[in-house]
Design an enzyme around this catalytic site. Structure first.
Site, short mmCIF file in Angstrom:
data_model
loop_
_atom_site.label_atom_id
_atom_site.label_comp_id
_atom_site.label_asym_id
_atom_site.label_seq_id
_atom_site.Cartn_x
_atom_site.Cartn_y
_atom_site.Cartn_z
CB SER A 26 4.45 -0.67 1.12
OG SER A 26 3.87 -1.91 0.79
CE LYS A 31 0.30 -1.33 0.26
NZ LYS A 31 1.09 -2.01 -0.77
#
Length: 214
Positions: free
Chosen positions: A133, A172
């Site tokens: 991701s 993230k």
């Protein structure tokens, strides 16, 4: 000079090749993997034999302190800093963080030369990335990220975020948006994670990324 076993010869050749390429020595786990040895204890046993027979010299107080006796000394040994590698971090769906025991006695370390060592290195730790991701931020599955605990985090910084409600962590970019936090991936195939601010605990921000190409 004592005759070496095939395994000892393989270890010695690997030490020479690794040192020629990096100017510092491999870890015991790297020797184990490169030489196809069953365990780190077997590596340690053979290093003791090599030391006894005068091929290497070791210092128990210094990370990766293996010296090749009779090796060329045209370039100085680089003193490296060992960072504990304590587990994995998800770059995708969140993953549980390692238990407390892994933090006290990590199975592995990653070693950084002085020019790559982050500030406050004694507080840093490393995690291996699982997932893609963050691929557009040049962090791929299998890479290692080095993190430093921080008291505050700014919008846009890449962090290891602990989601209290899920008891799991994810890698993230952090954005605080009013009462919520958006944990933004760097891959258009993944959706951001948007949660109440009180559900997020930042465990550290990324200060280095390590990648092996082979």
């Amino acid at each position: 000079m004592p005759k070496l076993s095939d395994r000892q010869q393989r270890i010695l050749e690997y030490l020479r090749e690794y040192h020629a390429d990096h100017r510092f020595m491999p870890s015991v786990r790297e020797i184990q993997a490169a030489c196809g040895i069953s365990s780190t204890s077997v590596v340690d046993y053979n290093l003791r034999l090599l030391e006894r027979d005068g091929f290497v010299r070791r210092s128990p107080d210094i990370s990766r302190a293996i010296e090749l006796i009779g090796a060329e000394e045209s370039a100085p040994e680089v003193e490296v800093v060992a960072i504990p590698l304590v587990g994995t971090i998800a770059a995708g769906s969140p993953l549980p963080t390692p238990g407390a025991e892994a933090w006290r006695s990590p199975d592995e370390t990653v070693s950084l030369p002085p020019e790559l060592t982050p500030r406050q290195a004694d507080r840093c730790y490393a995690l291996r990335v699982r997932g893609t991701s963050m691929i557009d931020a040049l962090i791929d599955d299998g890479d290692v990220v080095v993190l430093r605990p921080v008291g505050e985090v700014r919008n846009g910084e890449m962090v290891a975020a602990w989601l209290r409600s899920e008891e799991s962590a994810t890698l993230k970019r952090f954005y605080r948006e009013g009462p919520r936090v958006r944990l933004q991936p760097a891959n258009s195939q993944f959706e951001p994670i948007i949660v109440p601010a009180e559900d997020v605990e930042v465990h550290g921000k990324v200060v280095a990324v390590l990648r092996r190409y082979e």
